[in-house]
Each structure stands twice: as structure tokens, then as C-alpha cells.
Design an enzyme around this catalytic site. Structure first.
Site, PDB file in Angstrom:
ATOM      1  CB  CYS A 114     -11.502  -1.069  -3.191  1.00 31.12           C
ATOM      2  SG  CYS A 114     -10.849  -2.362  -2.406  1.00 31.12           S
ATOM      3  N   GLY A 115     -11.353  -3.253  -6.058  1.00 24.81           N
ATOM      4  CA  GLY A 115     -11.976  -4.380  -6.654  1.00 24.81           C
ATOM      5  C   GLY A 115     -12.400  -5.697  -5.712  1.00 24.81           C
TER       6      GLY A 115
ATOM      7  N   GLY B  53      -8.127  -6.360  -6.189  1.00 34.83           N
ATOM      8  CA  GLY B  53      -8.728  -6.730  -7.349  1.00 34.83           C
ATOM      9  C   GLY B  53      -8.300  -5.846  -8.543  1.00 34.83           C
ATOM     10  CG  ASN B  54      -9.749  -1.779  -8.891  1.00 30.57           C
ATOM     11  OD1 ASN B  54     -10.563  -2.216  -9.657  1.00 30.57           O
ATOM     12  ND2 ASN B  54      -9.909  -0.987  -7.858  1.00 30.57           N
TER      13      ASN B  54
ATOM     14  CG  ASN C 234      -8.060  -7.670   0.333  1.00 27.26           C
ATOM     15  OD1 ASN C 234      -8.823  -8.337  -0.016  1.00 27.26           O
ATOM     16  ND2 ASN C 234      -7.733  -6.505  -0.008  1.00 27.26           N
TER      17      ASN C 234
ATOM     18  CG  ASN D  83      -2.080  -0.969   1.160  1.00 27.23           C
ATOM     19  OD1 ASN D  83      -2.734  -1.152   0.243  1.00 27.23           O
ATOM     20  ND2 ASN D  83      -2.274  -1.744   2.262  1.00 27.23           N
TER      21      ASN D  83
HETATM   22  N1  LIG Z   1      -5.792  -1.479   0.566  1.00 26.46           N
HETATM   23  C1  LIG Z   1      -6.088  -2.823   0.516  1.00 26.46           C
HETATM   24  C2  LIG Z   1      -5.181  -3.520  -0.714  1.00 26.46           C
HETATM   25  C3  LIG Z   1      -5.600  -2.940  -2.088  1.00 26.46           C
HETATM   26  C4  LIG Z   1      -7.283  -3.414  -2.552  1.00 26.46           C
HETATM   27  C5  LIG Z   1      -7.390  -2.706  -4.179  1.00 26.46           C
HETATM   28  N2  LIG Z   1      -7.552  -1.319  -4.035  1.00 26.46           N
HETATM   29  C6  LIG Z   1      -8.342  -3.507  -4.593  1.00 26.46           C
HETATM   30  O1  LIG Z   1      -8.723  -3.168  -5.810  1.00 26.46           O
HETATM   31  O2  LIG Z   1      -8.789  -4.498  -4.316  1.00 26.46           O
HETATM   32  C7  LIG Z   1      -5.844  -3.770   1.467  1.00 26.46           C
HETATM   33  O3  LIG Z   1      -4.679  -3.059   2.390  1.00 26.46           O
HETATM   34  O4  LIG Z   1      -6.239  -4.939   1.614  1.00 26.46           O
END
Ligand SMILES: N[C@@H](CCC[C@H](N)C(=O)O)C(=O)O
Length: 278
Positions: free
Chosen positions: A224-225, A76-77, A164, A66
Site C-alpha cells: 500500500c503506497g 500511492g501504488n 485517504n 476499491n
Molecule cells: N484502499 C485504499 C485505497 C488504495 C490505496 C492503495 N493500495 C495505495 O497503494 O495507496 C482506501 O480505501 O483508502
């Protein structure tokens, strides 16, 4: 030593990608993520993705940091951005990739998008499991605070694991939620942090939800995916949507198919190639 990164975004959720053999990625970690992702003193991004192209058991082994330097298991993104970078490296626009992540193996099918900078990718996100329970109290608030802005009185709450962790709050109006305050307020109850999403069915649209996002390690993001996948699963289980769900986020929309294994479909856009000092 300089590194050649590419920058991509999935609906405004932006990532720097560094591909190479594991030995070339070895010295790159949390410190580089903080410096390179910094919006004013670096290139700027929500996260840094490292992709080892010589993994034994996958086409690419993904490591995600991050923007604050913390490690995340899955994105996911981000995984669509990484897949686009790997497709570019191979000189193709159609490819299926097996990508190892800290949240488990994932398969990403990349296809051409509406223009040369864009691909559309479908990700097998695996099952949506139960997320972690809070290990501390949600903090006290000033009595005069606005409950809608803080999402203080959700109609439902659910934690989910997409590799996550996510907390999904069912609210009346995600647009009324101040994620800069509500996010840290709720996240504080999880010592390891959690991604927080305020979600509601989209008025006048079947099988659609709208969500506001606060991400662990990155703050308020445009999309956020994994969060969209968690929101679709929760909304489906609450009886609000069917199995083919459109998730509306500030940065745009993704499609999620709810099933034993979840599928996420959305774009990745190539933005730039940059050379950074190590
Ligand atoms: N901040 C998230 C990791 C990134 C997730 C992302 N933006 C997505 O698209 O899934 C974490 O710390 O779990």
C-alpha cells in the site's frame, strides 16, 4: 459495449486501468469495479482506476474504486499504475504527469525500469496531515484472544491523511499480526472505514520499517503506497527512522522521503491488456 482495460501492479497491489475521455468513462463505476475486480468471476484486482485524459487542469483525472466498489481518494501504488498506463498510451517511458485525484493534485515522474514491462515512478504525495479520529469504540474481543495477532497493545497509534485515511499501529512484530482479524477489528471504530497498518522498525536495518496491511475496501493487500508513506511519517515522528525510509511490505519495498511534502518511489509493472464486457 466492451472496454479495453490494462492491468498493472505495484508490488503486488494490482489495479485495472481504464483510460479515455470523460464521456467514455461516464457509465463505469462501483458495479463494474466489483465485477471486474472479483478474483474468481472477474479479471481480479485490488481496485479499478479510471483516468480521464481530457481533464482541463491535469494530464489525467483519476477516479479510484476499491474492489468492493467503494470510492477512495488516493492510492500511492495505483497512481503509479495509472501513470504507467498513460505513459504507454503516449508511447513513452519517461514523462512527468500532473494527475488530479479526489485527494488533491499529484505529480508523478515516470522513468524506465529494469525491463520493458516495468517503470519506476516517483510521486509527490503532498503533506501527510492528521487523520480522522475514531467515531466508535474498538470492538470487544474474546478474553482468550492473542493480543499480538490482533495488534491489541500497540506501543503507539497515529492516524494520518495522505488524501485517504490511515491508522498506523506500532507493534513488536508485524509478522505476528493476523491482518484478516486485526484489520476489521480496528477498522470498525471508523464509520467511513480506514486503512490499518501494523508497523515496526526492521531489525538490523537503519531507516527501515516493516509493515502488515489491511486496506479499506480491499482487505489484506501485498503493498500500500499511501500506507507506506503514512508508516514512514509516523515512524520518523516517533524517532525511529530518519528522512529516507525503506518500507518493507509483503509484495516488496518502496522508498519514502519524509518532509513537508512526502515523496514515494516504487515500480509499476504492466501485466495484461484485457477486453471486458460492460
Ligand atoms: N484502499 C485504499 C485505497 C488504495 C490505496 C492503495 N493500495 C495505495 O497503494 O495507496 C482506501 O480505501 O483508502
Amino acid at each position: 459495449m466492451a472496454h479495453r482495460l490494462t492491468k498493472h501492479h505495484g508490488l503486488g497491489n494490482d489495479f485495472l486501468v481504464l483510460l479515455g475521455p470523460a464521456t467514455a468513462l461516464a457509465g463505469v463505476g462501483a458495479d463494474e469495479a466489483r465485477r471486474w475486480c472479483h478474483r474468481h468471476r472477474g479479471v481480479g484486482a485490488d481496485g479499478l482506476l479510471l483516468g480521464a485524459t481530457d481533464a482541463d487542469d491535469a494530464d489525467v483525472a483519476m477516479t479510484l474504486y476499491n474492489a468492493d466498489g467503494s470510492r477512495a481518494e488516493m492510492s500511492g501504488n495505483g497512481i503509479r499504475c495509472l501513470a504507467q498506463a498513460e505513459a504507454d498510451r503516449r508511447g513513452v517511458t519517461t514523462v512527468e504527469l500532473r494527475i488530479a485525484t479526489d485527494g488533491g493534485p499529484r505529480t508523478v515522474a515516470v522513468a524506465p525500469g529494469p525491463d520493458a514491462a516495468t517503470v519506476v515512478a516517483s510521486v509527490d504525495m503532498g503533506p501527510a496531515g492528521a487523520g480522522p479520529a475514531p467515531d466508535g469504540p474498538v470492538g470487544p474481543l474474546p478474553a482468550d484472544d492473542d493480543p499480538a495477532a490482533l495488534a491489541l497493545e500497540p506501543k503507539e497509534t497515529r492516524t494520518l491523511d495522505l488524501g485517504n485515511p490511515h491508522l498506523v499501529l506500532l507493534v513488536d512484530d508485524p509478522g505476528a499480526v493476523d491482518v484478516h482479524r486485526a484489520g476489521p477489528h480496528w477498522e470498525a471504530a471508523w464509520s467511513g472505514g480506514i486503512n490499518v497498518h501494523a508497523v515496526a522498525p526492521t531489525p538490523g536495518e537503519a531507516d527501515a520499517v516493516t509493515m502488515a496491511i489491511w486496506e479499506r475496501g480491499a482487505g489484506a493487500t501485498e503493498a500500500c503506497g499511501t500506507g507506506a508513506t503514512a508508516a514512514a511519517r509516523a515512524a520518523h515522528d516517533w524517532g525511529l527512522v530518519g528522512t529516507e525510509v525503506t518500507v518493507h511490505m509483503r509484495g516488496g519495498d518502496v522508498g519514502v522521503v519524509v518532509g513537508e511534502r512526502m515523496t514515494l518511489r516504487g515500480p509499476s509493472v504492466r501485466v495484461a491488456t484485457v477486453e471486458v464486457e460492460a
